[in-house]
Motif scaffolding. Structure first.
Motif, PDB file in Angstrom:
ATOM      1  N   TRP A   1     -11.516  -1.844  62.083  1.00 13.64           N
ATOM      2  CA  TRP A   1     -12.061  -1.989  63.426  1.00 13.64           C
ATOM      3  C   TRP A   1     -13.327  -2.840  63.360  1.00 13.64           C
ATOM      4  O   TRP A   1     -14.142  -2.701  62.438  1.00 13.64           O
ATOM      5  N   ILE A   2     -13.446  -3.706  64.337  1.00  9.07           N
ATOM      6  CA  ILE A   2     -14.535  -4.687  64.333  1.00  9.07           C
ATOM      7  C   ILE A   2     -15.652  -4.262  65.278  1.00  9.07           C
ATOM      8  O   ILE A   2     -15.412  -3.892  66.428  1.00  9.07           O
ATOM      9  N   ARG A   3     -16.875  -4.292  64.753  1.00  5.27           N
ATOM     10  CA  ARG A   3     -18.046  -4.035  65.581  1.00  5.27           C
ATOM     11  C   ARG A   3     -19.082  -5.122  65.299  1.00  5.27           C
ATOM     12  O   ARG A   3     -19.242  -5.520  64.146  1.00  5.27           O
ATOM     13  N   CYS A   4     -19.776  -5.547  66.344  1.00  3.45           N
ATOM     14  CA  CYS A   4     -20.853  -6.502  66.125  1.00  3.45           C
ATOM     15  C   CYS A   4     -21.828  -6.381  67.289  1.00  3.45           C
ATOM     16  O   CYS A   4     -21.433  -6.464  68.456  1.00  3.45           O
ATOM     17  N   ALA A   5     -23.094  -6.128  66.949  1.00  2.00           N
ATOM     18  CA  ALA A   5     -24.102  -5.900  67.987  1.00  2.00           C
ATOM     19  C   ALA A   5     -24.401  -7.203  68.744  1.00  2.00           C
ATOM     20  O   ALA A   5     -24.731  -7.186  69.924  1.00  2.00           O
ATOM     21  N   ASP A   6     -24.240  -8.320  68.066  1.00  3.21           N
ATOM     22  CA  ASP A   6     -24.598  -9.613  68.641  1.00  3.21           C
ATOM     23  C   ASP A   6     -23.371 -10.236  69.329  1.00  3.21           C
ATOM     24  O   ASP A   6     -22.414 -10.653  68.668  1.00  3.21           O
ATOM     25  N   ALA A   7     -23.403 -10.302  70.658  1.00  6.02           N
ATOM     26  CA  ALA A   7     -22.231 -10.743  71.423  1.00  6.02           C
ATOM     27  C   ALA A   7     -21.811 -12.164  71.062  1.00  6.02           C
ATOM     28  O   ALA A   7     -20.628 -12.477  71.009  1.00  6.02           O
ATOM     29  N   LYS A   8     -22.795 -13.001  70.794  1.00  4.24           N
ATOM     30  CA  LYS A   8     -22.491 -14.396  70.492  1.00  4.24           C
ATOM     31  C   LYS A   8     -21.769 -14.519  69.143  1.00  4.24           C
ATOM     32  O   LYS A   8     -20.781 -15.224  69.009  1.00  4.24           O
ATOM     33  N   LYS A   9     -22.304 -13.780  68.173  1.00  3.53           N
ATOM     34  CA  LYS A   9     -21.670 -13.806  66.840  1.00  3.53           C
ATOM     35  C   LYS A   9     -20.259 -13.233  66.908  1.00  3.53           C
ATOM     36  O   LYS A   9     -19.353 -13.694  66.218  1.00  3.53           O
TER      37      LYS A   9
ATOM     38  N   GLN B   1     -11.523  -9.175  52.141  1.00  4.39           N
ATOM     39  CA  GLN B   1     -12.798  -9.343  51.453  1.00  4.39           C
ATOM     40  C   GLN B   1     -13.455 -10.676  51.821  1.00  4.39           C
ATOM     41  O   GLN B   1     -14.647 -10.728  52.113  1.00  4.39           O
ATOM     42  N   LEU B   2     -12.649 -11.736  51.845  1.00  7.37           N
ATOM     43  CA  LEU B   2     -13.180 -13.049  52.201  1.00  7.37           C
ATOM     44  C   LEU B   2     -13.710 -13.057  53.629  1.00  7.37           C
ATOM     45  O   LEU B   2     -14.790 -13.575  53.904  1.00  7.37           O
ATOM     46  N   ALA B   3     -12.924 -12.448  54.538  1.00 13.45           N
ATOM     47  CA  ALA B   3     -13.346 -12.414  55.940  1.00 13.45           C
ATOM     48  C   ALA B   3     -14.684 -11.682  56.073  1.00 13.45           C
ATOM     49  O   ALA B   3     -15.562 -12.093  56.836  1.00 13.45           O
ATOM     50  N   GLN B   4     -14.830 -10.615  55.297  1.00 16.19           N
ATOM     51  CA  GLN B   4     -16.087  -9.855  55.344  1.00 16.19           C
ATOM     52  C   GLN B   4     -17.250 -10.686  54.822  1.00 16.19           C
ATOM     53  O   GLN B   4     -18.328 -10.695  55.396  1.00 16.19           O
ATOM     54  N   GLU B   5     -17.001 -11.397  53.727  1.00 19.71           N
ATOM     55  CA  GLU B   5     -18.066 -12.213  53.148  1.00 19.71           C
ATOM     56  C   GLU B   5     -18.492 -13.330  54.097  1.00 19.71           C
ATOM     57  O   GLU B   5     -19.666 -13.670  54.192  1.00 19.71           O
ATOM     58  N   ARG B   6     -17.522 -13.879  54.829  1.00 20.01           N
ATOM     59  CA  ARG B   6     -17.831 -14.991  55.740  1.00 20.01           C
ATOM     60  C   ARG B   6     -18.516 -14.529  57.015  1.00 20.01           C
ATOM     61  O   ARG B   6     -19.087 -15.338  57.726  1.00 20.01           O
ATOM     62  N   ALA B   7     -18.433 -13.258  57.317  1.00 23.50           N
ATOM     63  CA  ALA B   7     -19.047 -12.773  58.570  1.00 23.50           C
ATOM     64  C   ALA B   7     -19.954 -11.566  58.287  1.00 23.50           C
ATOM     65  O   ALA B   7     -19.633 -10.433  58.631  1.00 23.50           O
ATOM     66  N   PRO B   8     -21.079 -11.831  57.652  1.00 28.35           N
ATOM     67  CA  PRO B   8     -21.950 -10.720  57.221  1.00 28.35           C
ATOM     68  C   PRO B   8     -22.522  -9.895  58.385  1.00 28.35           C
ATOM     69  O   PRO B   8     -22.908  -8.752  58.174  1.00 28.35           O
ATOM     70  N   ASP B   9     -22.530 -10.465  59.591  1.00 27.58           N
ATOM     71  CA  ASP B   9     -23.096  -9.715  60.724  1.00 27.58           C
ATOM     72  C   ASP B   9     -22.067  -8.828  61.408  1.00 27.58           C
ATOM     73  O   ASP B   9     -22.396  -8.079  62.323  1.00 27.58           O
ATOM     74  N   VAL B  10     -20.832  -8.934  60.972  1.00 25.88           N
ATOM     75  CA  VAL B  10     -19.772  -8.164  61.615  1.00 25.88           C
ATOM     76  C   VAL B  10     -19.445  -6.950  60.747  1.00 25.88           C
ATOM     77  O   VAL B  10     -19.365  -7.047  59.528  1.00 25.88           O
ATOM     78  N   GLN B  11     -19.300  -5.800  61.414  1.00 25.38           N
ATOM     79  CA  GLN B  11     -18.919  -4.600  60.671  1.00 25.38           C
ATOM     80  C   GLN B  11     -17.399  -4.453  60.670  1.00 25.38           C
ATOM     81  O   GLN B  11     -16.760  -4.607  61.715  1.00 25.38           O
ATOM     82  N   PHE B  12     -16.855  -4.109  59.518  1.00 24.58           N
ATOM     83  CA  PHE B  12     -15.416  -3.841  59.377  1.00 24.58           C
ATOM     84  C   PHE B  12     -15.277  -2.350  59.082  1.00 24.58           C
ATOM     85  O   PHE B  12     -15.567  -1.918  57.977  1.00 24.58           O
ATOM     86  N   LEU B  13     -14.812  -1.574  60.057  1.00 25.00           N
ATOM     87  CA  LEU B  13     -14.812  -0.116  59.872  1.00 25.00           C
ATOM     88  C   LEU B  13     -13.420   0.421  59.537  1.00 25.00           C
ATOM     89  O   LEU B  13     -12.430   0.062  60.171  1.00 25.00           O
TER      90      LEU B  13
END
Ligand code: G4P
Length: 528
Positions: free
Chosen positions: A471-479, A510-522
């Motif tokens: 599940w994807i969470r990100c506090a920053d709407a733009k990101k 893993q790659l997707a996580q590394e490329r998007a450090p501001d996004v949480q993968f739950l």
């Protein structure tokens, strides 16, 4: 003390955790017998059969000898009200069971004396540990040969990582079973095969020093028992209520459920020591059971309990206040007042109309799909209870229709079955696929069966290139928007409309996580 405090204090809400075949059903029946909920022992089969009759699709349950549904049984005992929440028995059914465990205040672990700690028990124990749920242990089938009791305690301690405090201790086992000693009261309860079956009326001696005991069990056995008790008392821990309530120690009982031996000692101890409802966390504050306003959360939905009526029942655990039949409650997710008419309580044998219910109790609310798992109810306040998880599925399939004209029914069926927690359902952003996720393989069979039986849809499931979901969470709407644009091929919405990343491989994730450090993968989603 207020009514709600008094009623909350006398509630004991628990579930039985065990590996299939350890004796959960048998023990449940004996417990109900003591509660006066059923008159006759020996009707396990009858009870199972009666449950099957409640819904046709449960034929699957019958075919496979598994229990797909959970139910709630309430009975009074010694001034307390006991709520036993049944958990599905099959090893493949993870999620449903986990959520039941969020709705209880304690658990009872049943272990087969011959088999010891089994795989399913280990998993369930892990779940209990997430909330430090207090656990009592019943070692069952003492009328058969099994592992030495001391070895079993060692096994529980080392495999499950919880301290054992034996409360009863067996005298012999299998053919040589003579009874149990209560290590707290010192009493000896004799086992007389066949005698304890419907009621617990064993002969009781005040202590092992009672001369009459030697006559009954023989001098050799008594000497052996004395040695063993010395060993046990030296090597094990005395019962410590605080350690038990903190989930660090488990009181252990020995007995034979089918012979109704050792069960009453367990139940007496249970109602005395098991916890009453505790405060529960919400996103805004902690809710105490004695608060006067009603609150609760939904931990289970069961659709089509009666195939004649397409009703769905939402099982709500009450966390505070009093429920009265016909009252209105606030449903924060929809922002609406809902009339709780025709709510069900669960007195052991039948569903019946609830007049009132209190913290620790469960009520069943009829609805037509407006209530979801994880929903909270209150009296006006914006409350949202936390801790009811959805687990990231590990198995994925694409649903394929045999009759393309039934697409609407398929979508509806999948949406409802996923709300109910039978499967998880994902809709990719970039395709019209309907992807199902499950924690266990058997879930797909159940879904296929129910789609056909309840929705008239013939669907099959085929392999799909998805290995895991987050599940994807990100506090920053733009990101978040950037992330969405870049990863649209791998994104989907779940049944609740939450954004999910479907990864074809672990490496991709893993790659997707590394490329998007501001996004949480739950890996778990709390029901919002
Ligand atoms: P479960 O719900 O945990 O899956 O277990 P369940 O109570 O159905 O019990 C599994 C089997 O173990 C049943 O036998 C049951 O009779 C038996 N059993 C339960 N408690 C005891 C006990 O204390 N001693 C002995 N010896 N057996 C016990 P079954 O063969 O599957 O069914 P049945 O033909 O006996 O009814």
């Amino acid at each position: 003390m207020s009514d709600v405090s008094l009623e909350a204090l006398r509630r004991r809400t628990f579930a039985i955790i065990s590996h299939p075949d350890a004796g959960k059903t048998t023990l449940t029946e004996k417990l109900l017998l003591f509660g006066g909920a059923i008159q006759m022992a020996g009707s396990v089969k009858g009870r199972k059969a009666a449950r099957h009759a409640t819904s046709d699709w449960m034929a699957l349950e019958k075919e496979r000898g598994i229990s797909v549904t959970s139910s709630v049984m309430q009975f009074p005992y010694e001034g307390r009200i006991v709520n036993l929440l049944d958990t599905p028995g099959h090893a493949d059914f993870g999620e449903d069971t986990y959520r039941v465990l969020t709705a209880v205040d304690s658990a009872l672990m049943v272990i087969d004396v011959a088999k010891g700690v089994e795989e399913r028990t280990i998993k369930l124990m892990e779940v209990c540990r997430l909330r430090d749920t207090p656990i009592m242990t019943f070692i069952n089938k003492l009328d058969r040969e099994g592992k030495p009791p001391i070895e079993l305690l060692d096994e529980v301690e080392s495999v499950l990582g919880i301290q054992c405090a034996p409360v009863t201790w067996p005298i012999g086992m299998g053919q040589r079973l003579k009874g149990v000693v209560h290590l707290v009261t010192g009493e000896v309860h004799l086992y007389e095969a066949g005698r304890n079956f419907s009621r617990q009326d064993s002969t009781i001696f005040a202590s092992i020093d009672d001369p009459a005991l030697e006559e009954r069990i023989g001098a050799d056995m008594l000497a052996e028992l004395r040695d063993e008790l010395e060993l046990v008392q030296g090597a094990s821990h005395p019962f410590d209520p605080a350690a038990y309530l903190a989930g660090k120690q488990t009181p252990v009982f020995f007995g034979s459920a089918v012979n109704n031996f050792g069960v009453q000692l367990l139940l007496d101890f249970f109602v005395e020591h098991a916890p009453s409802p505790k405060p529960r966390a919400t996103t805004s504050r902690e809710v105490a059971p004695y608060e006067t306003h009603l609150s609760g959360f939904v931990f289970k939905i069961q659709a089509n309990m009666d195939p004649q009526h397409r009703d769905r029942v939402a099982f709500m655990r009450i966390c505070s206040g009093k429920f009265t039949a016909g009252m209105k409650a606030f449903h924060p997710r929809s922002g609406k007042e809902v009339k709780l008419a025709n709510a069900l309580t669960f007195m052991a044998s039948d569903r019946e109309i609830a007049e009132s219910a209190w913290p620790g109790d469960v009520i069943g609310i009829h609805n037509h799909g407006t209530i979801s798992i994880g929903d909270s109810f209150s009296e006006g306040e914006m409350l949202s209870f936390t801790g009811i998880p959805n687990f990231a599925p590990e198995l994925f399939r694409r649903a394929r229709l045999r009759d393309p004209l039934k697409l609407k029914q398929l979508q509806k069926g999948l949406a409802q079955l996923s709300e109910e927690g039978a499967t998880q359902f994902f809709r990719p952003l970039m395709s019209n696929d309907l992807i199902l996720g499950a924690v266990g393989m058997l879930q797909f069979d159940v879904v296929a069966y129910r789609l056909k039986d309840e929705y008239g849809v013939d669907a099959s499931f085929e392999q799909v290139n998805v290995a895991t979901a987050r599940w994807i969470r990100c506090a920053d709407a733009k990101k978040l928007e950037e992330f969405r644009d870049r990863n649209a091929m791998n994104l989907a919405f779940d049944a609740a409309g939450e954004l999910v990343y479907l990864a074809p491989t672990r490496v991709n994730l893993q790659l997707a996580q590394e490329r998007a450090p501001d996004v949480q993968f739950l890996a778990t989603r709390e029901h919002a």
